[in-house]
Every structure is written in C-alpha cells, then in structure tokens.
Scaffold this active site. Structure first.
Site, PDB file in Angstrom:
ATOM      1  N   GLY A  35    -102.100  -2.296  37.008  1.00 52.78           N
ATOM      2  CA  GLY A  35    -102.968  -2.324  37.950  1.00 52.78           C
ATOM      3  C   GLY A  35    -103.497  -3.845  37.636  1.00 52.78           C
ATOM      4  CB  ILE A  36    -105.089  -6.261  39.738  1.00 52.92           C
ATOM      5  CG1 ILE A  36    -106.037  -5.515  40.460  1.00 52.92           C
ATOM      6  CG2 ILE A  36    -104.117  -6.621  40.626  1.00 52.92           C
ATOM      7  CD1 ILE A  36    -106.741  -6.085  41.861  1.00 52.92           C
ATOM      8  N   GLY A  37    -106.801  -4.525  37.557  1.00 52.98           N
ATOM      9  CA  GLY A  37    -107.860  -4.724  36.403  1.00 52.98           C
ATOM     10  C   GLY A  37    -107.176  -4.868  34.957  1.00 52.98           C
ATOM     11  CG  LEU A  85    -116.830   3.417  39.950  1.00 50.93           C
ATOM     12  CD1 LEU A  85    -115.831   2.408  40.150  1.00 50.93           C
ATOM     13  CD2 LEU A  85    -118.127   2.733  39.843  1.00 50.93           C
ATOM     14  CG  ASN A 113    -110.016  -4.192  39.459  1.00 52.32           C
ATOM     15  OD1 ASN A 113    -109.434  -4.955  40.282  1.00 52.32           O
ATOM     16  ND2 ASN A 113    -109.449  -3.149  38.727  1.00 52.32           N
ATOM     17  CB  SER A 163    -109.144  -5.564  50.583  1.00 48.24           C
ATOM     18  OG  SER A 163    -107.722  -5.312  51.422  1.00 48.24           O
ATOM     19  CE1 TYR A 184    -111.416   9.290  55.796  1.00 46.67           C
ATOM     20  CE2 TYR A 184    -109.469  10.170  55.938  1.00 46.67           C
ATOM     21  CZ  TYR A 184    -110.205   9.281  55.422  1.00 46.67           C
ATOM     22  OH  TYR A 184    -109.773   8.930  54.154  1.00 46.67           O
TER      23      TYR A 184
END
Length: 325
Positions: A35-37, A85, A113, A163, A184
């Site tokens: 991932g980008i993290g 989180l 992130n 984003s 939703y």
C-alpha cells in the site's frame, strides 16, 4: 514552487527533502505491505529519520512492513502500533501507548494514511457509518490525543490522505449514517469521509497554526492497492462512473490514470516535508502541488471554513471529547 508532477515518486522526494527528514520521528497509519503507507515509510527510511512508527489494524501486516523497512535500512529504528481506526477504544488505547513511550518525546509528522473504500453498509462499535468512523473519526481522535507530542516538535505537521473522491459527497451533518442504511450509497459514503479528511486539515490549520502546526490534505492518485481488493474492476467502478455522470463530474467520462505505489506516496511525502508549504496551512494537494480549484477537482464543500467548524463540533460530539485550542 518546485515543478514536481504526477510521475514524481516518493523515493525521489525523500532524496530532495533529506534535510527535512533526517532525525525526525514520523507516525504513519495504514501500512499494509504494497500500500501507499508502506511505500511512504520505505521512501522516508532512505533519508535516515530518527524513528518511523508504523500503525495498523493487523499486527502481522505491520510487522511485515517493519521488516521490509529494516532490510535495506537496518539502522533506521521502527516501532509498531496496533491501531483499529474503526474503534474509538482502540484509538484511545493506541494513543495511550504512544504517550507512554518515554523514548519518544515528540512526533514531528503524523501521516493519517489509513482508510477503507466503497465497503458494504456497516456501523462502528459506537454506531457510526463505517467509512466516516474509520477514515475520519478515528484519525480525528488519534491526532488530537497525540497533539501533546506533536506540539513538542519544532515544526509539527499533520497530513491527511484524502482523495479526489471527495467529489462524491459533502458531509451529511444531519444524516451521516444514511438513515440507518436506507439511503446508503458506498461511493457517496466514501466521498463524505474524504471530504471530512480535507475539512479536518482546514480546522487544524485554523485552530493550531498559532502553536506552529501545519496541517494539509492530499489526493494520492489512483493506485492499485489492497484498498480495492474487494471490488470488481468492471462492475463496481462502472457504478462509480455512473454516479460521476449523474452528478456531472468530469471523471464520469474519463479513464483512470494509474500510479505506482511509489508515485502514489509522493504527494504525502511532499506534504510532510516540503519547506515550501509552511505558508499554505490547510491546503489540499495533488500530484505534488497545491490543487488548483479552477482546473482540478476541488469541491468547495471540502474547503469551506464554515463546513470545517461544523465538522469539528460534530466530531467532538461523536467521540465524546472536546479539544479546545
């Protein structure tokens, strides 16, 4: 500003910003391998930071990323932190653990992130829609609970990975839970949470700038990571394009411009360490520059100081704690 672009990599920027990275303590959330993290941590490591704190929900994946950092850079210290989180209790536990680390007196940079995208309807343990809880509320609480160590840094920064998907929806202040799921739409829910990431940076810039903190939000680009592993490349993204077209967004008629993980991490590294951004507190960036609302996707609902203050008050209510600055 220095002319970086969509092809710039985090690795290149780490070389350019080595003086800003060396000796710093950086905490990055969402560091699953590939991932980008993880790409962000790998790039930063080459510039000899004092410590990289790697936080994530899955301890095994976090440990893998720590090992991936240590392999080429054995002299760069890392710490791992279990952090879900989507649970406010987990966030509190993680923040308490960091506060207990006597050998970590300051956090110079916090890169928020971690995130989820276009998942089925669900609620957090506290009863908040899953995207909003995980992508925004968890980071809101974590950042504020770590503020003591952040403000001990000489020039603290907070970077929220948002984003251009914020175009999908403003914060639904009176119905952030989508009427119990009845109304939703997973892309609208994702958009709401990404808007919240941007507004949170605006709020921090307003409330804590006098204490020296710089807060920014970024669009990393479109990257093939495990964020979208649960999605069908044709059907699910066709749903996204249809929503864009219904809303009149230009993305509904455009093709995705894909980036590598190293390119996707670049704007986070730029936001975290570029000395050129000190005078642009609260800004939203993409492709390693401040996004231009005239030519790029920057919705006004995600940059409004009024919306930012409304979100701050709602967030304090939902986490059950006030953070006066």
């Amino acid at each position: 500003m220095t002319p970086y672009n969509s092809k710039t990599t985090a690795s290149e920027l780490a070389s350019d910003f080595t003086p800003s990275i060396t000796g710093k303590t950086i905490l990055i959330t969402g560091v699953s391998p590939s991932g980008i993290g993880a790409a962000t941590s790998a790039a930063i490591a080459k510039a000899s930071p004092a410590l990289i704190i790697l936080a994530g929900r899955n301890p095994s994946k976090v440990s893998t990323t720590a090992a991936d950092v240590a392999r080429p850079y054995p002299n760069v210290p890392t710490k791992t932190l279990k952090l879900d989180l989507g649970s406010l209790q987990s966030v509190r536990d993680a923040a308490s653990e960091v506060d207990s680390w006597a050998d970590v007196p300051v956090i110079d940079v916090l890169i928020n992130n971690a995130g989820i995208m276009a998942v089925e309807y669900g609620l957090s343990p506290e009863g908040v829609e899953t995207h909003f809880a995980t992508n925004h509320l968890g980071h809101f609480l974590l950042t504020n609970l770590l503020m003591g160590k952040l403000l001990k840094a000489e020039a603290p920064r907070v970077v929220n990975v948002s984003s251009d998907g914020h175009r999908m929806g403003a914060v639904r202040f009176d119905d952030y839970n989508f009427d119990g799921g009845k109304t939703y739409n997973r892309w609208v829910a994702y958009g709401q949470s990404k808007t919240a990431n941007m507004l949170f940076a605006v709020s921090l810039a307003s409330k804590v700038a006098a204490k020296g903190l710089v807060a920014l939000s970024v669009h990393p680009g479109v990257i093939a990571t495990n964020l979208a592993d649960h999605l069908d490349g044709n059907e699910d993204f066709a749903e996204l394009k249809a929503l864009d077209q219904a809303q009149g967004n230009k993305e509904g008629w455009a093709e995705f411009e894909w980036k590598s993980a190293d390119q996707g991490a670049a704007t986070s590294v730029f936001a975290a360490f570029s000395p050129e951004l000190k005078e642009h507190n609260g800004a939203y960036l993409q492709d390693c520059h401040i996004a231009d609302p005239w030519t790029e996707t920057v919705k006004s609902w995600a940059t409004s100081p009024i919306e930012a203050e409304r979100l701050w008050r709602l967030s304090e209510k939902l986490v059950g704690q006030e953070f006066p600055y």
